[in-house]
Write a protein that holds these residues in place. Structure first.
Motif, PDB file in Angstrom:
ATOM      1  N   MET A 361      16.125  56.789  29.169  1.00 47.25           N
ATOM      2  CA  MET A 361      14.886  56.220  29.370  1.00 47.25           C
ATOM      3  C   MET A 361      14.771  55.722  30.986  1.00 47.25           C
ATOM      4  O   MET A 361      13.850  55.578  31.357  1.00 47.25           O
ATOM      5  N   TYR A 362      16.149  55.694  31.353  1.00 48.79           N
ATOM      6  CA  TYR A 362      15.841  55.134  32.847  1.00 48.79           C
ATOM      7  C   TYR A 362      15.417  56.290  33.608  1.00 48.79           C
ATOM      8  O   TYR A 362      14.487  56.124  34.432  1.00 48.79           O
ATOM      9  N   LYS A 364      13.543  58.670  32.583  1.00 49.61           N
ATOM     10  CA  LYS A 364      12.278  59.057  32.199  1.00 49.61           C
ATOM     11  C   LYS A 364      11.290  58.052  33.000  1.00 49.61           C
ATOM     12  O   LYS A 364      10.005  58.359  33.436  1.00 49.61           O
ATOM     13  N   ALA A 365      11.979  56.705  33.150  1.00 52.06           N
ATOM     14  CA  ALA A 365      10.793  55.995  33.898  1.00 52.06           C
ATOM     15  C   ALA A 365      10.898  56.282  35.097  1.00 52.06           C
ATOM     16  O   ALA A 365       9.802  56.187  36.034  1.00 52.06           O
ATOM     17  N   LEU A 366      11.914  56.667  36.027  1.00 50.93           N
ATOM     18  CA  LEU A 366      11.797  56.926  37.340  1.00 50.93           C
ATOM     19  C   LEU A 366      10.885  58.232  37.661  1.00 50.93           C
ATOM     20  O   LEU A 366      10.167  58.338  38.749  1.00 50.93           O
ATOM     21  N   THR A 367      11.296  59.203  36.778  1.00 48.82           N
ATOM     22  CA  THR A 367      10.418  60.635  37.238  1.00 48.82           C
ATOM     23  C   THR A 367       9.165  60.762  36.243  1.00 48.82           C
ATOM     24  O   THR A 367       8.281  61.429  36.939  1.00 48.82           O
ATOM     25  N   GLY A 368       9.033  59.978  35.201  1.00 52.42           N
ATOM     26  CA  GLY A 368       7.904  60.287  34.261  1.00 52.42           C
ATOM     27  C   GLY A 368       7.938  61.427  33.609  1.00 52.42           C
ATOM     28  O   GLY A 368       7.085  62.087  32.984  1.00 52.42           O
ATOM     29  N   ASP A 370       9.607  63.948  30.907  1.00 51.00           N
ATOM     30  CA  ASP A 370      10.364  63.621  29.494  1.00 51.00           C
ATOM     31  C   ASP A 370      11.588  64.378  29.506  1.00 51.00           C
ATOM     32  O   ASP A 370      12.124  65.146  29.093  1.00 51.00           O
ATOM     33  N   GLU A 430      11.743  63.656  40.715  1.00 49.68           N
ATOM     34  CA  GLU A 430      10.766  62.731  41.240  1.00 49.68           C
ATOM     35  C   GLU A 430      10.540  63.153  42.619  1.00 49.68           C
ATOM     36  O   GLU A 430       9.489  62.986  43.015  1.00 49.68           O
TER      37      GLU A 430
ATOM     38  N   LYS B 235       7.119  52.991  37.264  1.00 50.09           N
ATOM     39  CA  LYS B 235       8.143  53.508  36.716  1.00 50.09           C
ATOM     40  C   LYS B 235       8.084  53.131  35.102  1.00 50.09           C
ATOM     41  O   LYS B 235       8.399  53.638  34.195  1.00 50.09           O
ATOM     42  N   ILE B 236       7.941  51.790  34.817  1.00 44.16           N
ATOM     43  CA  ILE B 236       7.971  51.478  33.527  1.00 44.16           C
ATOM     44  C   ILE B 236       6.828  51.791  32.791  1.00 44.16           C
ATOM     45  O   ILE B 236       7.142  52.287  31.445  1.00 44.16           O
ATOM     46  N   ASN B 238       5.717  54.713  32.995  1.00 45.47           N
ATOM     47  CA  ASN B 238       6.341  55.964  32.516  1.00 45.47           C
ATOM     48  C   ASN B 238       6.888  55.936  31.019  1.00 45.47           C
ATOM     49  O   ASN B 238       7.009  57.207  30.451  1.00 45.47           O
ATOM     50  N   LEU B 239       7.278  54.837  30.671  1.00 53.21           N
ATOM     51  CA  LEU B 239       7.985  54.803  29.132  1.00 53.21           C
ATOM     52  C   LEU B 239       6.812  54.667  28.155  1.00 53.21           C
ATOM     53  O   LEU B 239       7.302  54.332  26.976  1.00 53.21           O
ATOM     54  N   SER B 287      17.432  49.647  29.549  1.00 52.76           N
ATOM     55  CA  SER B 287      16.716  50.839  30.422  1.00 52.76           C
ATOM     56  C   SER B 287      16.025  50.208  31.387  1.00 52.76           C
ATOM     57  O   SER B 287      16.024  50.629  32.816  1.00 52.76           O
ATOM     58  N   VAL B 291      16.080  50.208  35.580  1.00 49.40           N
ATOM     59  CA  VAL B 291      15.131  50.259  36.619  1.00 49.40           C
ATOM     60  C   VAL B 291      14.691  49.156  37.690  1.00 49.40           C
ATOM     61  O   VAL B 291      14.708  49.465  38.903  1.00 49.40           O
TER      62      VAL B 291
END
Lengths: 1092, 298
Positions: A361-362, A364-368, A370, A430, B235-236, B238-239, B287, B291
């Motif tokens: 998840m981390y 995914k958040a950083l890079t956008g 999957d 990223e 970033k968030i 993106n989730l 998660s 971030v």
């Protein structure tokens, strides 16, 4: 010599007397006389003869003992005086009354025993032997054997400890003389293998084994010493003591525990044995099993905990043990969730599978993107070019990380290592490390002169800009094509790009800066000494050190300082904000031109000083013009001349990789992306590629060293590699959003469309151990598989056969269809007045009564939102015919006696084969068909599953219709094939159903369990006949369902079901369908009641 | 809610249809939404605002209400004269699943021995010529669409069934509805016949720099902090759809910014004003916290 009368000499008398005995005795006597006579005084000699004769005459076969007496006399007298010998032999003579054979054995052994014993110990020695003699022939020979082995035992064992052996043998002899004799025979050898100090404890424990599990004694003698050698020499006595203590408590298991625990200890560092044994000793008084299980678990525990933490862990377990012995034992067997949790809390290690979802998840958040998170090992095992199993890396869609991190003493620190790993790899995604495009211009560097550089390179010609359709060359590949020394270019590019990523990470993610600095520093400290590297390598190494933000670590000859300054400036420029991967490429080009000119020879200078790097101190750099090689100082190569002792160029070696950055293979990644059809530029379709083309592409790449991959000849392994690569590409094209199902819990994939025999998916579930009052972690493996496909006609025929019933249920269910609105009256506020209430209110008001003012109504929307999972018991017992099934109830004892049950069962089967009738499963199937019809009418979500299996590792879970799967012919065909399989382990099947329901969106969730008997399975309880364990686990699983807000409902056709269902369901609903035949009618009705 | 003067906000009350914004709400146009809305209002075309929660839909409508002017008729000495131009009143109705048509139109209430008719907010807006903003309109009961339809076409008529009346909307009246296509289930989609009566303006969270500026302005925090908050939100977001129903809204960022300005440490501020409000799922919380801790040092 004294005088003696020639005629009446004792010798002659003796010779005369001996004629009465077999001649062998006389011969023995004569040869003894020749030795003894010269040594002894006359009276001694006389006495000697007399003793011999006394022995010989004692009884019928006592001449044999006399013969031994004579034979051993000479050797004995060599060692002791006659007086001593006489004293000694008197003991033997004393034995004559017990058994002449014993006396003989004693005399025989004496010469060899004498060196080990003092004469006054003889009595004791003989007494021990005598104690084995019980007056029987067998005991006599055992006792004799005692004397025979004494010469070989006594060197190893002082007489005082001999008693232990004798007691052991004596104890065995009470069970089996053969065994006792065999062990006695082995004793000298066994004892010889042991350290002196271990022998007594060994025998003591042996004594206990002989007492508690005498059959194990032989094995103990055979394998004990070897087992014991696995334990730290200083601790063996202690270990034996513990084993004895345990054996006294646990009886027969004592010896197996001894062997197994020793084996376990052998897997642990010896220094730890003392501590572990001490901890085990603390447990032993509470439970022998716990103590030994603790030792058996120690190899796994030691991996995760330091000895101090183990003590804490043990203390926790000890507390549990004091409250519940079962609980404590499960704890130390590592079969309890609490044990796992405590260990996890104490351990500083961080395991990937515990944090992978978090990291996914981390990232995914950083890079956008999957991204998936997987273990590096997995990538390495794919054989597509990555070989390192422990370093982080990425191939563009998945980030690979090592299995665990245990670098620091705290969990937080270890997790932060993971975080740095992940952030760096995510950074590559990223910040576009793999998105290099030739046509884009760099931001902080001047665009490189388009064309070849590194004049010495034999770079292949470029293809121009126009990209032909189906172009298989990647930009990254073409970029590297420009350089003569591809490896060097790749190394430089890696250093620069990693620097860029690290810099951006530090700038963008201030929070990881500290952890990153720490790892950089650690990496810098681990660098190999630079001083004996050849010059070019040293320069690259210095660049790498500079890239770790540790200028102080750069070593370079002072005289050549100028030659390093510019490269460092180039490197540092990549740190400017806005730098892109194209800048890295441009920088690579500049640096390559510098570095390639540096001769790779050993430098003759001792003056490797710390290099002061001004550019890092924020000095302005002024444009690109002077970054070209040779500018400033003319002739780079010449400046090295004075330090070259004329030695040869050495082959260039890449610098050691930096751990937290891991593998970087931009060329391969671009190729993979291209093959998969996900180039950065657009949605180019995947490119079909022949193996030959691919091979050609890869051969020049330095990112793959094929021979590293496998120990095969080159052609074969490269072929294999290509196969792997193509497979990888295809597989990813197959199921694209791979990241979602990163690890473990796979969602039920969408791959059911084409009914290939899909491999079973595995899921792991805990199991409730009611004795320990705790879960056994990841105890059962549920194998989910699609039900077999049969014929659709079964479904149709069933409907036809029950046409009337189908009609009825359908109608009933249609009536259940929700009324959309339900009027609620008597509200203080609402949509409108309720006229009745208003009239009432008004009348009462006029009448003068004070009344309430709840006069409104509201229509509340009622939405039916139900999901139900049907779990069918398809265990073997459902194969029973109904008639038989009912018969069986009349003589129910089979349930309690498994031995009888089997023969009965076989008989039933045979009968059943002769008269096929309706079986329970047939009714289950019919009921399901009817219910499905009803459910389709009402529109509820539902899934139909079956379960069976054998053992905890193999709980089979059949999917006939999944929750989100539309009802269709497939479902009908699968229902046809519902068939009895094996055992009934309900708990895990229920848990899997819970999981299915959890992933279904509905307000009301129902779990309906349809079974024909109590839960039972191999290992589902202490033994096959135990019912408690299985029932408790099932009950717990049902409770879990309730806890998740589901409605569990158990339905059984077992008439005896009341007793255990009452226990299993307690306050939950259940029903026993007494008349099995009514099941098809009953099930829909029940369901209606449940949800109505 | 009001954007009244800073120091102390006294208790004040308005009739629903008289609420006007007195100060210009802070709004940073991201695209041409201001012009579009203006044109729609000029042409009496109802507006549908789409977008995730907390991205500024309400603020936008306030901003527009403030800026859309209309001559105000004042009756003085028996004769009407046009005196000033005033901004539009704004009637906001937050829709919920039990909101029925009569909640919007009005109802009879018992008073003494009589029943008295009370206008609902929609009726009042129609009479006052206000902007009527139905927030999250899909949540409301389906019978509300009966009202919306005649109001949103050329007729601009509100049927008041219980009084057997029809109300013609006063000039200036405009129906604005909002909905968030993200988290409503398929069941709660707007019907085509409803949708096709509106012009739609799509909102999303503003780009990083703009959002940072908004956060800075609204929370008064340091520009660096604001930029980091915006980066973190990016970033968030993106989730979204991967465990998170919705990304972190600008509104939450502003809360975080304010907390930080008050001296709460950034990590803690993000935890209480972003992570915890966003989700209850422990794993996702962690998660997001990772971030956060990557972006903020403390």
């Amino acid at each position: 010599m004294t005088d003696r009368s020639p005629s009446e000499s004792p010798l002659d008398t003796a010779r005369e007397a001996l004629r009465a005995f077999p001649p062998a005795l006389s011969q023995e006597f004569e040869s003894a006389v020749s030795v003894v006579e010269p040594i002894l005084e006359a009276d001694e000699f006389g006495h000697w003869i007399e003793t011999g004769l006394h022995v010989a005459r004692h009884s019928l076969r006592s001449w044999e003992a006399a013969s031994e007496y004579f034979r051993s006399s000479g050797p004995m007298l060599e060692q002791v005086t006659y007086d001593r010998m006489r004293e000694w032999c008197d003991v033997g003579v004393g034995l004559m009354d017990t058994s002449p054979a014993l006396a003989g054995a004693l005399f025989r052994a004496s010469p060899q025993v004498l060196p080990h014993l003092a004469v006054n110990q003889a009595t004791d020695w003989a007494a021990q032997g005598q104690s084995l003699y019980k007056g029987t022939w067998k005991s006599g020979s055992l006792s004799a054997q005692y004397f025979d082995v004494s010469p070989n035992v006594l060197p190893h064992l002082p007489l005082s400890q001999m008693r232990l052996l004798v007691e052991l043998i004596d104890s065995l002899a009470s069970h089996s003389y053969e065994l006792a004799s065999a062990c006695l025979g082995m004793a000298p050898n066994v004892l010889g293998q042991l350290e002196r100090s271990d022998r007594a404890p060994f025998l003591e424990f042996g004594g206990i084994v002989a007492h508690t599990a005498w059959v194990d004694a032989r094995v103990y003698f055979e394998r004990g010493p070897v087992a014991l050698h696995q334990v730290n020499p200083d601790q063996r006595g202690r270990y034996l003591g513990l084993a004895g203590q345990v054996a006294l408590k646990v009886g027969r298991l004592g010896h197996p525990y001894f062997i197994e625990s020793a084996q376990a200890l052998s897997e642990v560092e010896r220094d730890l044995h003392e501590g572990l044994l001490e901890l085990a000793e603390q447990l032993a008084p509470h439970s022998g099993d716990a103590a030994m299980e603790f030792l058996k678990s120690s190899p796994r525990v030691v991996q995760r905990l330091s000895i101090d933490d183990i003590a804490r862990w043990q203390e926790f377990g000890l507390n549990i043990l004091q409250q519940s012995v079962d609980g404590g034992e499960a704890f130390f067997r590592l079969e309890s969730t609490r044990g796992e949790e405590v260990m996890e809390a104490l351990s500083s290690r961080v395991d990937l599978d515990r944090v992978s979802e978090l990291i996914r998840m981390y990232c995914k958040a950083l890079t956008g993107i999957d991204v998936g998170i997987k273990s590096s090992e997995e990538l390495a095992s794919k054989g597509v070019g990555w070989v390192d199993e422990s370093s982080p890396t990425t191939e563009g869609t998945t980030i690979y990380l090592p299995d665990m991190v245990e670098r620091y003493a705290s969990k937080e620190d270890n997790f932060s290592v993971y975080k740095v790993f992940a952030t760096h790899q995510a950074g590559r995604l990223e910040f576009g490390s793999f998105e290099y495009e030739q046509s884009r211009t760099p931001q902080v560097f001047e665009p490189a002169a388009n064309g070849q550089s590194g004049g010495n390179g034999a770079a292949p010609p470029q293809n121009g800009d126009g990209e032909a359709p189906g172009e298989i060359h990647t930009d990254m590949e073409r970029f590297f094509d420009r350089f003569g020394d591809r490896r060097l270019a790749h190394d430089i590019f890696t250093i620069i790009e990693d620097t860029r990523i690290d810099t951006i990470v530090k700038r963008e993610y201030a929070g990881v800066r500290r952890a990153l600095n720490r790892l950089q520093q650690a990496a810098a400290e681990r660098r190999r000494p630079i001083e004996n590297m050849p010059a070019r390598q040293a320069m690259v190494e210095n660049l790498l050190r500079a890239s770790l933000d540790d200028a102080g670590n750069i070593r370079w000859p002072t005289e050549l300082a100028d030659q390093l300054r510019t490269p460092l400036r180039i490197l540092n420029r990549i740190r400017h904000e806005g730098a892109t991967v194209e800048d890295s490429a441009a920088a690579t080009q500049l640096l390559y031109d510098w570095v390639a000119q540096v001769p790779n020879v050993e430098l003759e200078t001792d003056d490797w000083s710390e290099f002061e790097d001004h550019s890092m101190a924020g000095e302005q750099d002024e444009g690109d013009t002077d970054l070209m090689p040779g500018s400033g100082s003319s002739g780079l190569e010449e400046s090295f001349m004075p330090f070259m002792p004329g030695s040869e160029e050495r082959p260039y070696d890449s610098p050691e990789p930096v751990d937290f950055r891991g593998d970087f293979k931009p060329e391969l990644v671009q190729l993979l992306m291209k093959l998969k059809g996900e180039t950065g530029t657009g949605d180019a379709p995947p490119i079909p590629l022949t193996k030959e083309q691919l091979q050609e592409l890869l051969e020049k790449s330095v990112e793959i060293s094929i021979n590293e991959l496998m120990d095969m000849d080159l052609a074969e392994s490269s072929g294999m590699f290509l196969d792997n690569l193509l497979k990888e590409v295809n597989s990813i094209q197959g199921d694209r959003p791979e990241g979602q199902q990163a690890m473990g819990d796979d969602s039920t994939g969408a791959d059911d469309g084409d009914e290939l025999p899909v491999e079973a998916k595995s899921f792991y579930y805990d199991e409730w151990d009611f004795r320990a009052a705790d879960y056994k972690p990841r105890w059962c493996r549920v194998q989910e598989q699609r039900g077999e496909v049969g014929d659709v006609s079964y479904y149709r025929e069933t409907l036809h056969a029950h046409a009337q019933l189908v009609q009825e249920t359908r109608k009933q269910f249609e009536m259940l269809r929700p009324e959309l609105f339900r009027k609620i009256k008597r509200l203080t506020d609402g949509e409108d007045y309720d006229l009745d209430a208003v009239i009432e209110w008004y009348t009462e008001k006029i009448a003068g009564a004070t009344t309430e003012t709840k006069l409104f109504y509201r229509r509340n929307k009622v939405e039916r939102d139900v999901a139900v999972a049907f779990l069918l018991d398809v265990s073997a017992s459902t194969d029973e015919e109904i008639q038989k099934h009912q018969d069986r109830r009349q003589d129910d004892q089979f349930d309690d006696d498994p031995r009888k049950y089997l023969s009965w069962w076989a008989q039933r089967r045979a009968e059943a084969a002769r008269h096929p009738g309706k079986r329970i499963i047939d009714l289950e199937k019919e009921a399901v068909v009817l219910l499905i019809e009803a459910l389709e009418a009402i529109g509820d979500k539902y899934g139909v599953y079956g379960f069976s299996g054998y053992g905890r590792d193999n709980v089979e879970f059949f999917v006939y219709k999944d929750m989100d799967e539309p009802f269709g012919d497939r479902t009908k065909e699968r229902i046809d094939k519902i068939a009895p399989v094996r055992s009934t382990r309900m708990g895990p099947a229920i848990r899997h159903c819970i999981w299915k329901l959890q992933n279904t969106d509905a307000k009301v969730k129902i779990l309906m369990l349809l079974s024909d008997g109590r839960p039972q399975d191999h290992g589902y309880g202490r033994d096959r006949t135990e019912k408690e364990y299985a029932i408790h686990d099932t009950k717990m699983a049902l409770t879990e369902a309730r806890r998740e807000g589901m409605v569990p409902f158990a339905l059984t056709v077992d008439r005896a079901g009341h007793d255990y269902l009452k226990q299993m369901c307690q306050d939950m609903a259940y029903e026993v369908v007494a008349d099995i035949e009514s099941l098809p009618r009953r099930l829909p009705a029940l369901y209606r009641r449940l949800t109505g | 809610m009001t954007t009244a003067a800073e120091p102390i906000t006294e208790y004040r009350s308005w009739a629903v249809e008289e609420f006007r914004l007195e100060e210009e709400p802070y709004y940073v146009p991201v695209q041409d939404e201001v012009d579009i809305f203006q044109s729609a209002w000029n042409n009496k075309i109802p507006v549908l605002l789409k977008g995730p929660t907390g991205c500024g839909k309400t603020r936008f409508i306030e901003y527009m209400a403030y800026h859309l002017n209309r001559p105000l008729a004042v009756v003085r000495d028996g004769k009407a004269e046009i005196e000033t131009e005033s901004n539009l009143p704004l009637v906001t109705v937050a829709c919920h699943e039990d909101l029925t048509a009569s909640d919007l139109v009005g109802r009879y209430l018992l008073e003494g021995n009589e029943t008295v008719w009370i206008d609902g907010p929609l009726t009042r807006a129609v009479k006052a010529g206000a902007i009527c903003y139905l927030d999250e309109v899909v949540e409301a009961r389906k019978d509300t669409t009966v009202l919306i339809h005649p109001l949103t076409d050329h007729r601009r008529i509100l049927p008041v069934e219980k009084k057997s009346q029809l109300l013609q909307a006063r000039d200036g009246f405009l129906l604005v509805i909002s909905f968030n296509p993200g988290y409503q289930s398929a069941l709660k989609d707007l019907k085509q016949s409803t949708r096709q009566r509106f012009v739609a303006i799509e909102f999303d969270y503003p780009p990083r720099e703009t959002e940072a500026e908004i956060v800075r302005h609204e929370s008064g925090c340091d520009p660096d902090i604001a930029l980091n908050l915006a980066k973190m939100a990016e970033k968030i977001r993106n989730l979204r759809e991967h465990g998170l129903a919705e990304g972190a809204s600008t509104r939450l960022l502003i809360y975080a910014g304010r907390m930080i300005t008050q001296g709460v440490s950034p990590r803690r501020a993000c935890q209480v004003s972003i992570v915890w409000p966003l989700t209850d799922d422990g794993e996702i919380q962690r998660s997001i916290e990772e971030v956060v801790s990557s972006i903020f040092e403390e």
